[in-house]
Design a protein around this motif. Structure first.
Motif, PDB file in Angstrom:
ATOM      1  N   VAL A  51       0.833  -1.200   0.000  1.00  0.00           N
ATOM      2  CA  VAL A  51       0.000   0.000   0.000  1.00  0.00           C
ATOM      3  C   VAL A  51       0.867   1.249   0.000  1.00  0.00           C
ATOM      4  O   VAL A  51       0.560   2.236  -0.674  1.00  0.00           O
ATOM      5  CB  VAL A  51      -0.949  -0.015   1.223  1.00  0.00           C
ATOM      6  CG1 VAL A  51      -1.573   1.341   1.423  1.00  0.00           C
ATOM      7  CG2 VAL A  51      -2.027  -1.061   1.038  1.00  0.00           C
ATOM      8  N   GLY A 109      -0.209   2.692  -3.376  1.00  0.00           N
ATOM      9  CA  GLY A 109      -1.420   3.444  -3.068  1.00  0.00           C
ATOM     10  C   GLY A 109      -2.534   2.579  -2.521  1.00  0.00           C
ATOM     11  O   GLY A 109      -2.364   1.383  -2.284  1.00  0.00           O
ATOM     12  N   VAL A 110      -3.707   3.205  -2.349  1.00  0.00           N
ATOM     13  CA  VAL A 110      -4.832   2.573  -1.664  1.00  0.00           C
ATOM     14  C   VAL A 110      -5.284   1.300  -2.383  1.00  0.00           C
ATOM     15  O   VAL A 110      -5.429   1.292  -3.603  1.00  0.00           O
ATOM     16  CB  VAL A 110      -6.014   3.564  -1.605  1.00  0.00           C
ATOM     17  CG1 VAL A 110      -7.156   2.986  -0.807  1.00  0.00           C
ATOM     18  CG2 VAL A 110      -5.557   4.886  -1.017  1.00  0.00           C
ATOM     19  N   VAL A 165      -8.315  -1.564  -2.746  1.00  0.00           N
ATOM     20  CA  VAL A 165      -9.755  -1.661  -2.497  1.00  0.00           C
ATOM     21  C   VAL A 165     -10.263  -3.041  -2.900  1.00  0.00           C
ATOM     22  O   VAL A 165      -9.843  -3.578  -3.921  1.00  0.00           O
ATOM     23  CB  VAL A 165     -10.512  -0.581  -3.302  1.00  0.00           C
ATOM     24  CG1 VAL A 165     -12.009  -0.712  -3.083  1.00  0.00           C
ATOM     25  CG2 VAL A 165     -10.035   0.796  -2.919  1.00  0.00           C
ATOM     26  N   VAL A 198     -11.294  -1.193   2.385  1.00  0.00           N
ATOM     27  CA  VAL A 198     -10.276  -0.283   1.890  1.00  0.00           C
ATOM     28  C   VAL A 198      -9.047  -0.368   2.783  1.00  0.00           C
ATOM     29  O   VAL A 198      -9.162  -0.305   4.004  1.00  0.00           O
ATOM     30  CB  VAL A 198     -10.781   1.171   1.890  1.00  0.00           C
ATOM     31  CG1 VAL A 198      -9.777   2.065   1.198  1.00  0.00           C
ATOM     32  CG2 VAL A 198     -12.128   1.271   1.226  1.00  0.00           C
ATOM     33  N   ASP A 226      -5.713   1.680   3.361  1.00  0.00           N
ATOM     34  CA  ASP A 226      -4.783   2.775   3.066  1.00  0.00           C
ATOM     35  C   ASP A 226      -3.690   2.775   4.131  1.00  0.00           C
ATOM     36  O   ASP A 226      -3.717   1.983   5.071  1.00  0.00           O
ATOM     37  CB  ASP A 226      -5.507   4.129   2.967  1.00  0.00           C
ATOM     38  CG  ASP A 226      -6.052   4.573   4.302  1.00  0.00           C
ATOM     39  OD1 ASP A 226      -6.155   3.736   5.206  1.00  0.00           O
ATOM     40  OD2 ASP A 226      -6.385   5.766   4.432  1.00  0.00           O
ATOM     41  N   ARG A 227      -2.699   3.667   3.970  1.00  0.00           N
ATOM     42  CA  ARG A 227      -1.519   3.613   4.838  1.00  0.00           C
ATOM     43  C   ARG A 227      -1.901   3.721   6.309  1.00  0.00           C
ATOM     44  O   ARG A 227      -1.431   2.965   7.155  1.00  0.00           O
ATOM     45  CB  ARG A 227      -0.558   4.755   4.490  1.00  0.00           C
ATOM     46  CG  ARG A 227       0.074   4.613   3.132  1.00  0.00           C
ATOM     47  CD  ARG A 227       1.136   5.676   2.931  1.00  0.00           C
ATOM     48  NE  ARG A 227       1.712   5.595   1.614  1.00  0.00           N
ATOM     49  CZ  ARG A 227       1.419   6.441   0.625  1.00  0.00           C
ATOM     50  NH1 ARG A 227       0.549   7.415   0.806  1.00  0.00           N
ATOM     51  NH2 ARG A 227       1.999   6.301  -0.553  1.00  0.00           N
ATOM     52  N   ARG A 242     -10.853   9.026  11.103  1.00  0.00           N
ATOM     53  CA  ARG A 242     -11.304   8.622   9.773  1.00  0.00           C
ATOM     54  C   ARG A 242     -12.562   9.392   9.366  1.00  0.00           C
ATOM     55  O   ARG A 242     -12.635   9.963   8.276  1.00  0.00           O
ATOM     56  CB  ARG A 242     -11.565   7.104   9.779  1.00  0.00           C
ATOM     57  CG  ARG A 242     -12.185   6.563   8.517  1.00  0.00           C
ATOM     58  CD  ARG A 242     -11.291   6.661   7.318  1.00  0.00           C
ATOM     59  NE  ARG A 242     -10.281   5.623   7.308  1.00  0.00           N
ATOM     60  CZ  ARG A 242      -9.121   5.742   6.661  1.00  0.00           C
ATOM     61  NH1 ARG A 242      -8.834   6.833   6.012  1.00  0.00           N
ATOM     62  NH2 ARG A 242      -8.248   4.771   6.672  1.00  0.00           N
ATOM     63  N   ASP A 251      -2.647  11.634   2.988  1.00  0.00           N
ATOM     64  CA  ASP A 251      -3.830  10.995   2.391  1.00  0.00           C
ATOM     65  C   ASP A 251      -5.092  11.369   3.147  1.00  0.00           C
ATOM     66  O   ASP A 251      -6.175  11.463   2.559  1.00  0.00           O
ATOM     67  CB  ASP A 251      -3.694   9.462   2.430  1.00  0.00           C
ATOM     68  CG  ASP A 251      -2.601   8.974   1.513  1.00  0.00           C
ATOM     69  OD1 ASP A 251      -2.120   9.797   0.709  1.00  0.00           O
ATOM     70  OD2 ASP A 251      -2.218   7.799   1.606  1.00  0.00           O
ATOM     71  N   TYR A 263      -8.084   8.271  -2.077  1.00  0.00           N
ATOM     72  CA  TYR A 263      -8.967   7.296  -1.428  1.00  0.00           C
ATOM     73  C   TYR A 263     -10.289   7.212  -2.179  1.00  0.00           C
ATOM     74  O   TYR A 263     -10.760   6.134  -2.542  1.00  0.00           O
ATOM     75  CB  TYR A 263      -9.183   7.742   0.017  1.00  0.00           C
ATOM     76  CG  TYR A 263      -9.995   6.804   0.895  1.00  0.00           C
ATOM     77  CD1 TYR A 263      -9.381   6.030   1.857  1.00  0.00           C
ATOM     78  CD2 TYR A 263     -11.382   6.726   0.777  1.00  0.00           C
ATOM     79  CE1 TYR A 263     -10.106   5.185   2.684  1.00  0.00           C
ATOM     80  CE2 TYR A 263     -12.121   5.886   1.587  1.00  0.00           C
ATOM     81  CZ  TYR A 263     -11.487   5.114   2.532  1.00  0.00           C
ATOM     82  OH  TYR A 263     -12.215   4.292   3.337  1.00  0.00           O
ATOM     83  N   ALA A 306      -9.921   5.663  -5.623  1.00  0.00           N
ATOM     84  CA  ALA A 306      -9.662   4.229  -5.580  1.00  0.00           C
ATOM     85  C   ALA A 306     -10.967   3.454  -5.348  1.00  0.00           C
ATOM     86  O   ALA A 306     -11.140   2.359  -5.867  1.00  0.00           O
ATOM     87  CB  ALA A 306      -8.658   3.909  -4.475  1.00  0.00           C
TER      88      ALA A 306
END
Lengths: 125, 495
Positions: free
Chosen positions: B51, B55-56, B58, B73, B75-76, B257, B481, B488, B491
């Motif tokens: 990741v 990148g993200v 999914v 999902v 992500d980092r 988030r 991000d 995000y 993606a």
């Protein structure tokens, strides 16, 4: 109809909140149940007005505009199952507590009791 | 890639089922638990590398496309926290296997622990609000059973509070969900990012604050923290340790988030959060200073440290969120270590009351060293991991010209050090007290497992400090991000 249901949800939540403020565990649990039902009702209402058909039969996707939104109903089913499980767990805890203390009341917080005791012994009563 | 994102959730669930099946053979259960968590740790590490590189990632579960289907999902930000959580859970499981207690006495421990792990993974990886609710419930359901495992009167009393409070928070979450769905017609994070922005500002603020209250209860911020110091200390030592390390931090994760991804910058409640963060730090640490029981003292510190994470979010800058990420990573490890040490002390002496403890530095020198590393790290003494986290936060605060919160955070650091000194001078210094060795019921192997896993976590926190540069770099990319979620959203929904 929708307005009536909104009021019903409100009344359920209010009754639930009132019961939860009581000191008896059985009341607290019933209160939690009522609150859960109130919110579930609201969740159903988030799908829009009632009275629309639930199934489309052989209708093509384009004709489905007038049908009920299935997503909130799926949410509610999941939520009901989860609430049911947790309330069952709470009931078994309450039963355990009743077996241990032969009492249905929620006990005072330990810290509160300690503070009350030290305040009582320090000050003039 | 698809398997990598889904397996951290599926493997523990599958493992839990197998664990129930082999409930009669404790050693098999142990093998299943350790191998599942070990495999998840390896998979998550690989996923993090992927990741960070590409990148993200999914996954649309069942092939239904984004706003309708279930979206996972990676992500980092999510994967970094997941990796640290899984490693911590693995170390605590090793400790639990060594300790004669919950793990040996109950068939249910291993399955519940794995379900907890599945809930934790799902909370980090989920891509929509309703599945976040479900993941929370999976995690909480396992935690209800774990916290009352044994059914002693104190556990039942505090378990009741814990379950009732969590249930009220869940009900509020459901309420927020109903409002969000009624307003936008979707619960997918990426879809909400676009659709919430079109709502009137008043509605948006109401939804943002409602979600803040929900996650505020879960993460125990002021004034919603009162349930935590009452309920956590009564569970078995490894259970308390893993709760202390993970559950509140997942609340903070959900807060970060939702606030950054769902709501546009003009509804970010920065000032409100700064006040909440400051009060959480101060009230938490003052509560800790007043305690005489090690576990209760540490429980109040959980609350106090949550304030630092909220501070990082409240700044709403890349530096602030990066600092919060580093701080959460540090806290998950250090808090768990401290609770495991408290468990070791209680196992050795039979009590956690500071007044009855004395001279452990003489009788248990290695334990004293471990405590010193973890306690100084918590207080933020250089060069340990807490210092790295606090330095980053202070730096971000100064950049954002929020001088008041920086001053508060530094003062709270001093009080933290003071309360840690309280444990140190009471429990470790002085003449060895005559409480004998109560740990004779543990065989040498079990003892080695308990001390070894605690030492491994302490070493992990030192490693965080040693590799602070790469960690901060990764956190900064993750925070970038978060502040600008275009990648995000693209993606998930496609460009």
């Amino acid at each position: 109809m929708t307005t009536l249901l909104v009021f019903a949800a409100g009344v359920l939540c209010a009754c639930g909140a009132y019961l939860m403020l009581g000191r008896q565990l059985s009341r607290v649990i019933i209160g939690i149940g009522l609150l859960g039902h109130g919110v579930n009702l609201l969740l159903v209402l988030s799908g829009g007005d009632g009275g629309r058909p639930a199934f489309g039969g052989d209708a093509s996707p384009d004709e489905l505009d007038g049908f009920a939104d299935p997503l909130p109903q799926a949410f509610v089913l999941t939520a009901i199952v989860i609430t049911f499980g947790v309330v069952a767990f709470l009931l078994s805890l309450a039963y355990r507590s009743w077996r241990l203390t032969a009492d249905d009341a929620v006990e005072d917080d330990l810290e509160d009791r300690r503070i009350a005791r030290s305040a009582g012994s320090g000050g003039d009563q | 890639m698809t398997a990598l994102v889904a397996l951290p959730i599926l493997l523990p669930l599958f493992g839990a089922a197998v664990s129930v099946g082999v409930g009669r053979w404790r050693n098999l259960q142990r093998l299943v638990g350790l191998s599942v968590l070990g495999a998840v740790a390896v998979l998550t590490a690989v996923l993090l590398a992927r990741v960070d590189d590409a990148g993200v990632a999914v996954v649309q579960v069942g092939g239904w496309d984004a706003p309708v289907g279930i979206t996972l999902v990676a992500d980092r930000f999510a994967v970094l926290l997941l990796l640290v959580s899984v490693l911590t859970m693995l170390a605590v499981l090793v400790y639990a296997i060594g300790e004669p207690g919950a793990e040996q006495a109950h068939v249910g421990f291993h399955p519940l622990y794995l379900i907890l792990a599945a809930g934790v993974s799902a909370s980090f990886l989920t891509g929509d609000l309703f599945n976040l609710f479900v993941a929370f419930e999976v995690m909480l359901m396992a935690s209800y059973a774990l916290i009352t495992l044994g059914g002693r009167p104190a556990q039942v009393r505090s378990g009741m509070t814990y379950v009732a409070i969590s249930l009220i928070a869940s009900t509020l979450f459901l309420l927020a969900l109903a409002f969000v769905y009624a307003a936008t017609g979707t619960v997918n994070f990426a879809d909400l990012h676009g659709k919430l922005a079109d709502l009137p500002p008043g509605v948006r603020s109401a939804l943002a604050v409602l979600l803040l209250v929900v996650f505020g209860i879960k993460s125990a911020v002021f004034p919603l923290f009162f349930w935590l110091p009452d309920s956590y200390p009564t569970a078995a030592a490894p259970v308390t340790a893993v709760f202390a390390g993970l559950l509140t931090k997942i609340g903070v994760y959900a807060m970060i988030r939702t606030q950054t991804l769902l709501f546009p910058p003009d509804t970010w409640p920065g000032d409100l959060l700064l006040v909440v963060a400051g009060l959480t730090m101060v009230i938490g640490v003052l509560g800790a200073v007043a305690q005489n029981d090690i576990r209760r003292l540490l429980s109040f510190h959980i609350v106090s440290q949550i304030g630092y994470m909220v501070m990082g979010l409240a700044l709403f800058t890349v530096a602030g969120l990066a600092a919060a990420t580093v701080f959460i990573v540090h806290q998950i490890v250090v808090k768990t270590t401290l609770f495991l040490i408290a468990g070791l002390i209680e196992r050795r002496t039979g009590t956690g009351q500071l007044g009855q403890l004395s001279g452990l530095a003489r009788t248990e020198p290695f334990l004293a060293v471990l405590f010193l590393v973890a306690a100084l790290s918590l207080a933020g003494i250089p060069p340990l991991s807490g210092f790295v986290g606090k330095l980053a936060l202070v730096d971000a605060g100064l950049d954002a010209r929020s001088y008041a919160i920086v001053a508060v955070s530094l003062a709270v650091g001093l009080l933290t050090l003071f309360s840690m000194t309280k444990i140190w001078s009471n429990a470790f210094w002085g003449a060895p007290a005559d409480h004998g060795d109560r740990s004779t019921d543990i065989h040498a192997g079990g003892r080695r497992l308990m001390v070894g896993s605690t030492a491994a976590l302490a070493a992990f926190s030192v490693a965080i400090a040693l590799w602070a540069g790469p960690l901060y770099g990764l956190s900064e990319r993750a925070a970038g991000d978060l502040i600008d979620p275009t990648a995000y959203v693209e993606a998930v929904l496609g460009p």
